[in-house]
Structures are given as structure tokens and as C-alpha cells.
Motif scaffolding. Structure first.
Motif, PDB file in Angstrom:
ATOM      1  N   VAL A 155       0.826  -1.202   0.000  1.00 42.25           N
ATOM      2  CA  VAL A 155       0.000   0.000   0.000  1.00 42.25           C
ATOM      3  C   VAL A 155       0.865   1.259   0.000  1.00 42.25           C
ATOM      4  CG1 VAL A 155      -0.458   0.374   2.460  1.00 42.25           C
ATOM      5  CG2 VAL A 155      -2.221   0.866   0.829  1.00 42.25           C
ATOM      6  N   ILE A 156       1.996   1.223   0.673  1.00 41.76           N
ATOM      7  CA  ILE A 156       2.908   2.373   0.638  1.00 41.76           C
ATOM      8  C   ILE A 156       3.415   2.590  -0.783  1.00 41.76           C
ATOM      9  CG2 ILE A 156       5.190   3.188   1.384  1.00 41.76           C
ATOM     10  CD1 ILE A 156       4.537   1.902   4.146  1.00 41.76           C
ATOM     11  N   GLY A 157       3.692   1.509  -1.479  1.00 45.35           N
ATOM     12  CA  GLY A 157       4.126   1.620  -2.877  1.00 45.35           C
ATOM     13  C   GLY A 157       3.055   2.192  -3.782  1.00 45.35           C
ATOM     14  N   LEU A 158       1.809   1.911  -3.490  1.00 48.23           N
ATOM     15  CA  LEU A 158       0.702   2.414  -4.313  1.00 48.23           C
ATOM     16  C   LEU A 158       0.384   3.883  -4.046  1.00 48.23           C
ATOM     17  CD1 LEU A 158      -1.861  -0.531  -4.171  1.00 48.23           C
ATOM     18  CD2 LEU A 158      -0.520   0.213  -6.149  1.00 48.23           C
ATOM     19  N   GLU A 159       0.796   4.403  -2.902  1.00 49.79           N
ATOM     20  CA  GLU A 159       0.393   5.747  -2.497  1.00 49.79           C
ATOM     21  C   GLU A 159       0.734   6.827  -3.519  1.00 49.79           C
ATOM     22  OE1 GLU A 159       2.109   6.194   1.410  1.00 49.79           O
ATOM     23  OE2 GLU A 159       0.570   4.931   2.315  1.00 49.79           O
ATOM     24  N   ASN A 160       1.795   6.674  -4.255  1.00 52.11           N
ATOM     25  CA  ASN A 160       2.196   7.697  -5.228  1.00 52.11           C
ATOM     26  C   ASN A 160       1.906   7.300  -6.667  1.00 52.11           C
ATOM     27  OD1 ASN A 160       3.281   9.624  -3.355  1.00 52.11           O
ATOM     28  ND2 ASN A 160       4.937   8.183  -3.017  1.00 52.11           N
ATOM     29  N   MET A 161       1.181   6.230  -6.851  1.00 50.14           N
ATOM     30  CA  MET A 161       0.874   5.758  -8.201  1.00 50.14           C
ATOM     31  C   MET A 161      -0.390   6.443  -8.724  1.00 50.14           C
ATOM     32  SD  MET A 161       3.155   3.493  -9.003  1.00 50.14           S
ATOM     33  CE  MET A 161       2.366   2.819 -10.433  1.00 50.14           C
ATOM     34  N   PRO A 162      -0.367   6.798 -10.018  1.00 54.19           N
ATOM     35  CA  PRO A 162      -1.624   7.278 -10.594  1.00 54.19           C
ATOM     36  C   PRO A 162      -2.633   6.123 -10.571  1.00 54.19           C
ATOM     37  CG  PRO A 162       0.189   7.372 -12.202  1.00 54.19           C
ATOM     38  CD  PRO A 162       0.722   6.761 -10.957  1.00 54.19           C
ATOM     39  N   ASP A 163      -3.856   6.430 -10.316  1.00 54.14           N
ATOM     40  CA  ASP A 163      -4.922   5.430 -10.301  1.00 54.14           C
ATOM     41  C   ASP A 163      -4.732   4.391  -9.185  1.00 54.14           C
ATOM     42  OD1 ASP A 163      -7.388   4.768 -11.304  1.00 54.14           O
ATOM     43  OD2 ASP A 163      -6.618   3.563 -12.960  1.00 54.14           O
ATOM     44  N   ALA A 164      -4.194   4.825  -8.071  1.00 53.99           N
ATOM     45  CA  ALA A 164      -3.867   3.927  -6.960  1.00 53.99           C
ATOM     46  C   ALA A 164      -5.093   3.176  -6.443  1.00 53.99           C
ATOM     47  CB  ALA A 164      -3.218   4.713  -5.828  1.00 53.99           C
ATOM     48  N   ARG A 165      -6.232   3.850  -6.339  1.00 53.23           N
ATOM     49  CA  ARG A 165      -7.438   3.173  -5.825  1.00 53.23           C
ATOM     50  C   ARG A 165      -7.836   2.004  -6.718  1.00 53.23           C
ATOM     51  NH1 ARG A 165      -9.019   8.463  -4.028  1.00 53.23           N
ATOM     52  NH2 ARG A 165      -9.313   8.418  -1.770  1.00 53.23           N
ATOM     53  N   ARG A 166      -7.763   2.198  -8.011  1.00 51.12           N
ATOM     54  CA  ARG A 166      -8.117   1.122  -8.940  1.00 51.12           C
ATOM     55  C   ARG A 166      -7.111  -0.020  -8.853  1.00 51.12           C
ATOM     56  NH1 ARG A 166      -6.591  -0.980 -13.349  1.00 51.12           N
ATOM     57  NH2 ARG A 166      -5.044   0.576 -13.844  1.00 51.12           N
ATOM     58  N   LEU A 167      -5.848   0.314  -8.661  1.00 54.79           N
ATOM     59  CA  LEU A 167      -4.798  -0.707  -8.597  1.00 54.79           C
ATOM     60  C   LEU A 167      -4.822  -1.512  -7.301  1.00 54.79           C
ATOM     61  CD1 LEU A 167      -1.808   1.315 -10.086  1.00 54.79           C
ATOM     62  CD2 LEU A 167      -3.104  -0.523 -11.197  1.00 54.79           C
ATOM     63  N   LEU A 168      -5.399  -0.965  -6.252  1.00 59.39           N
ATOM     64  CA  LEU A 168      -5.398  -1.663  -4.968  1.00 59.39           C
ATOM     65  C   LEU A 168      -6.078  -3.022  -5.065  1.00 59.39           C
ATOM     66  CD1 LEU A 168      -4.706  -1.756  -1.960  1.00 59.39           C
ATOM     67  CD2 LEU A 168      -6.906  -0.636  -1.522  1.00 59.39           C
ATOM     68  N   GLY A 169      -7.203  -3.105  -5.742  1.00 62.68           N
ATOM     69  CA  GLY A 169      -7.922  -4.381  -5.845  1.00 62.68           C
ATOM     70  C   GLY A 169      -7.081  -5.482  -6.473  1.00 62.68           C
ATOM     71  N   PRO A 170      -6.609  -5.275  -7.711  1.00 63.11           N
ATOM     72  CA  PRO A 170      -5.811  -6.352  -8.305  1.00 63.11           C
ATOM     73  C   PRO A 170      -4.480  -6.590  -7.589  1.00 63.11           C
ATOM     74  CG  PRO A 170      -6.104  -4.523  -9.863  1.00 63.11           C
ATOM     75  CD  PRO A 170      -6.908  -4.212  -8.643  1.00 63.11           C
ATOM     76  N   ALA A 171      -3.863  -5.530  -7.081  1.00 63.36           N
ATOM     77  CA  ALA A 171      -2.578  -5.703  -6.392  1.00 63.36           C
ATOM     78  C   ALA A 171      -2.756  -6.479  -5.094  1.00 63.36           C
ATOM     79  CB  ALA A 171      -1.941  -4.342  -6.116  1.00 63.36           C
ATOM     80  N   SER A 172      -3.753  -6.123  -4.299  1.00 64.88           N
ATOM     81  CA  SER A 172      -3.960  -6.842  -3.037  1.00 64.88           C
ATOM     82  C   SER A 172      -4.474  -8.251  -3.304  1.00 64.88           C
ATOM     83  CB  SER A 172      -4.910  -6.075  -2.109  1.00 64.88           C
ATOM     84  OG  SER A 172      -6.207  -5.995  -2.649  1.00 64.88           O
ATOM     85  N   GLY A 173      -5.246  -8.439  -4.375  1.00 60.96           N
ATOM     86  CA  GLY A 173      -5.705  -9.785  -4.733  1.00 60.96           C
ATOM     87  C   GLY A 173      -4.545 -10.704  -5.079  1.00 60.96           C
ATOM     88  N   ALA A 174      -3.633 -10.202  -5.888  1.00 57.38           N
ATOM     89  CA  ALA A 174      -2.460 -10.997  -6.251  1.00 57.38           C
ATOM     90  C   ALA A 174      -1.585 -11.258  -5.029  1.00 57.38           C
ATOM     91  CB  ALA A 174      -1.662 -10.288  -7.340  1.00 57.38           C
ATOM     92  N   LEU A 175      -1.413 -10.233  -4.216  1.00 54.43           N
ATOM     93  CA  LEU A 175      -0.584 -10.363  -3.022  1.00 54.43           C
ATOM     94  C   LEU A 175      -1.179 -11.384  -2.050  1.00 54.43           C
ATOM     95  CD1 LEU A 175       1.876  -9.121  -1.419  1.00 54.43           C
ATOM     96  CD2 LEU A 175       0.136  -7.772  -0.249  1.00 54.43           C
ATOM     97  N   THR A 176      -2.453 -11.260  -1.759  1.00 55.71           N
ATOM     98  CA  THR A 176      -3.057 -12.186  -0.796  1.00 55.71           C
ATOM     99  C   THR A 176      -3.119 -13.600  -1.349  1.00 55.71           C
ATOM    100  OG1 THR A 176      -5.286 -11.496  -1.473  1.00 55.71           O
ATOM    101  CG2 THR A 176      -4.373 -10.466   0.503  1.00 55.71           C
ATOM    102  N   ALA A 177      -3.279 -13.745  -2.656  1.00 54.20           N
ATOM    103  CA  ALA A 177      -3.256 -15.093  -3.237  1.00 54.20           C
ATOM    104  C   ALA A 177      -1.919 -15.764  -2.933  1.00 54.20           C
ATOM    105  CB  ALA A 177      -3.496 -15.038  -4.740  1.00 54.20           C
ATOM    106  N   GLY A 178      -0.843 -15.026  -3.068  1.00 53.39           N
ATOM    107  CA  GLY A 178       0.475 -15.580  -2.767  1.00 53.39           C
ATOM    108  C   GLY A 178       0.707 -15.771  -1.281  1.00 53.39           C
ATOM    109  N   LEU A 179       0.283 -14.800  -0.472  1.00 53.86           N
ATOM    110  CA  LEU A 179       0.533 -14.881   0.966  1.00 53.86           C
ATOM    111  C   LEU A 179      -0.347 -15.911   1.654  1.00 53.86           C
ATOM    112  CD1 LEU A 179       0.932 -11.100   1.850  1.00 53.86           C
ATOM    113  CD2 LEU A 179       2.740 -12.826   1.704  1.00 53.86           C
ATOM    114  N   LEU A 180      -1.561 -16.077   1.145  1.00 52.19           N
ATOM    115  CA  LEU A 180      -2.468 -17.038   1.749  1.00 52.19           C
ATOM    116  C   LEU A 180      -2.270 -18.432   1.163  1.00 52.19           C
ATOM    117  CD1 LEU A 180      -5.742 -14.898   1.895  1.00 52.19           C
ATOM    118  CD2 LEU A 180      -4.063 -15.289   3.711  1.00 52.19           C
ATOM    119  N   GLY A 181      -1.567 -18.502   0.040  1.00 53.27           N
ATOM    120  CA  GLY A 181      -1.327 -19.801  -0.584  1.00 53.27           C
ATOM    121  C   GLY A 181      -2.557 -20.376  -1.247  1.00 53.27           C
ATOM    122  N   ALA A 182      -3.516 -19.515  -1.570  1.00 51.89           N
ATOM    123  CA  ALA A 182      -4.765 -19.959  -2.199  1.00 51.89           C
ATOM    124  C   ALA A 182      -5.270 -18.839  -3.097  1.00 51.89           C
ATOM    125  CB  ALA A 182      -5.798 -20.273  -1.132  1.00 51.89           C
ATOM    126  N   PRO A 183      -6.111 -19.185  -4.071  1.00 51.46           N
ATOM    127  CA  PRO A 183      -6.671 -18.146  -4.931  1.00 51.46           C
ATOM    128  C   PRO A 183      -7.479 -17.140  -4.125  1.00 51.46           C
ATOM    129  CG  PRO A 183      -7.215 -20.353  -5.754  1.00 51.46           C
ATOM    130  CD  PRO A 183      -6.570 -20.529  -4.419  1.00 51.46           C
TER     131      PRO A 183
END
Length: 187
Positions: A155-183
Motif C-alpha cells: 500500500v505504501i508503494g501504491l500511495e504515489n501511483m496514478p490510479d492507486a485506488r483502482r490498482l489496490l484491488g488487483p494488487a492486493s488480490g495478487a498479493l493475498t493469493a500468494g501470501l495465503l497460498g490460495a486463490p
């Protein structure tokens, strides 16, 4: 009435912050913005610094309430709850960064006035995330605290990105898929 008046003072403080910044704002500016005397403002805050500290505290507390609500929503999948906690931080940053170049001062963890508030806010978010990752379990080799730290870094990395709110969904989805070990469900 006291809480209402304090809220008015903090609203006026925020208004002055957007126009002048912390350093250039005076107690007279806050009082004038409210349409009251400076002594009336002093009944609720000790100083300009106190007004700004309380304002920063209020904004961070409001974001923390949203984060806690997201974390505690038992009807929502873990990946969405994690995204909700991260969204609370991102929304606070984007809101403050969007109102004025001066309002971002309230986010400076190294600032004398706000550093403790910012640090405590991030620590509270980290604890919420650790709790979520502990409840749901993490992928092999990833501790809940590490998963929380990685999520906050995202989220700190997204703070300065254009369109950060839109990117949060796919970025956190990909991140949690890896961290949780499940889709993870990405919305």
C-alpha cells in the motif's frame, strides 16, 4: 457542546492547513476561519501545535475505525478483509494528498508533531493484518508478521501511483493469493 466545538476547531484547523500549511497557520487564522475570538479557541486546544496534533489524531482514528470494521467483517472473505484494511490507509493518504500540498504534512512519520500518531497508526494496521493472517493461515514459509509487513509495503508503494485506488484491488488480490497460498477473489 464541547465535542461539537472541538470538531469545529479541528475543521477550521484543517481548512487553514489546506491554505497555509502547519508553519504559516496561526491561532488567529483558526479563530478567524471559525468566526470566533482566539480566546474561544484556546478553551479547547492549548496551542496551534495541539490543534494540529488533535486533527492528525482524528483523521488517523477515523481511518483506523474503517480498517477495524473491514478486519472484523466475518461475512467477508479474508482477502477482501485484508484489502479493506489496506484501503483504509490508502484512502487516508490519497484524501490528504488530494486536498492540498500542505495536508500531506499530517502523514509525515518523521514530523515532530505527527510522527507518533503516524507510527502508532501503522502499528495498529500491522496488528490488524497479523491477526487476519494468523486466523486464515499463510503460505508455507511466510509468518503472519511478514505477510503484514509485505501488505503494508504494497500500500505504501501504491500511495504515489496514478490510479492507486483502482490498482489496490488487483494488487492486493495478487498479493493475498500468494501470501495465503490460495486463490483470492479480486474485485
Amino acid at each position: 457542546m464541547g465535542t461539537d466545538r472541538l470538531d469545529e476547531i479541528l475543521d477550521a484547523t484543517y481548512d487553514c492547513l489546506t491554505r497555509y500549511g502547519v508553519r504559516r497557520t496561526t491561532m488567529d487564522d483558526i479563530a478567524t476561519t471559525m468566526g470566533v475570538s482566539r480566546s474561544a479557541v484556546y478553551q479547547y486546544v492549548r496551542s496551534k501545535d495541539d490543534a494540529f496534533r488533535q486533527l492528525a489524531g482524528r483523521l488517523h482514528d477515523q481511518a483506523l475505525v474503517r480498517a477495524r470494521e473491514a478486519a472484523c467483517d466475518q461475512d467477508t472473505p479474508y482477502a477482501e478483509r485484508i484489502r479493506g484494511v489496506l484501503a483504509a490507509k490508502l484512502d487516508l493518504v490519497l484524501h490528504l494528498a488530494g486536498d492540498s500540498p500542505h495536508t500531506a504534512e499530517l502523514l509525515d512519520a518523521k514530523a515532530r508533531l505527527f510522527g507518533g500518531i503516524c507510527t502508532a497508526f501503522t502499528a495498529d494496521l500491522r496488528r490488524l493484518l497479523i491477526g487476519l493472517f494468523t486466523e486464515t493461515g499463510t503460505a508455507e514459509g511466510v509468518e503472519p508478521a511478514e505477510a503484514a509487513d509485505i501488505s503494508i509495503a504494497l500500500v505504501i508503494g501504491l500511495e504515489n501511483m496514478p490510479d492507486a485506488r483502482r490498482l489496490l484491488g488487483p494488487a492486493s488480490g495478487a498479493l493475498t493469493a500468494g501470501l495465503l497460498g490460495a486463490p483470492a477473489v479480486v474485485r
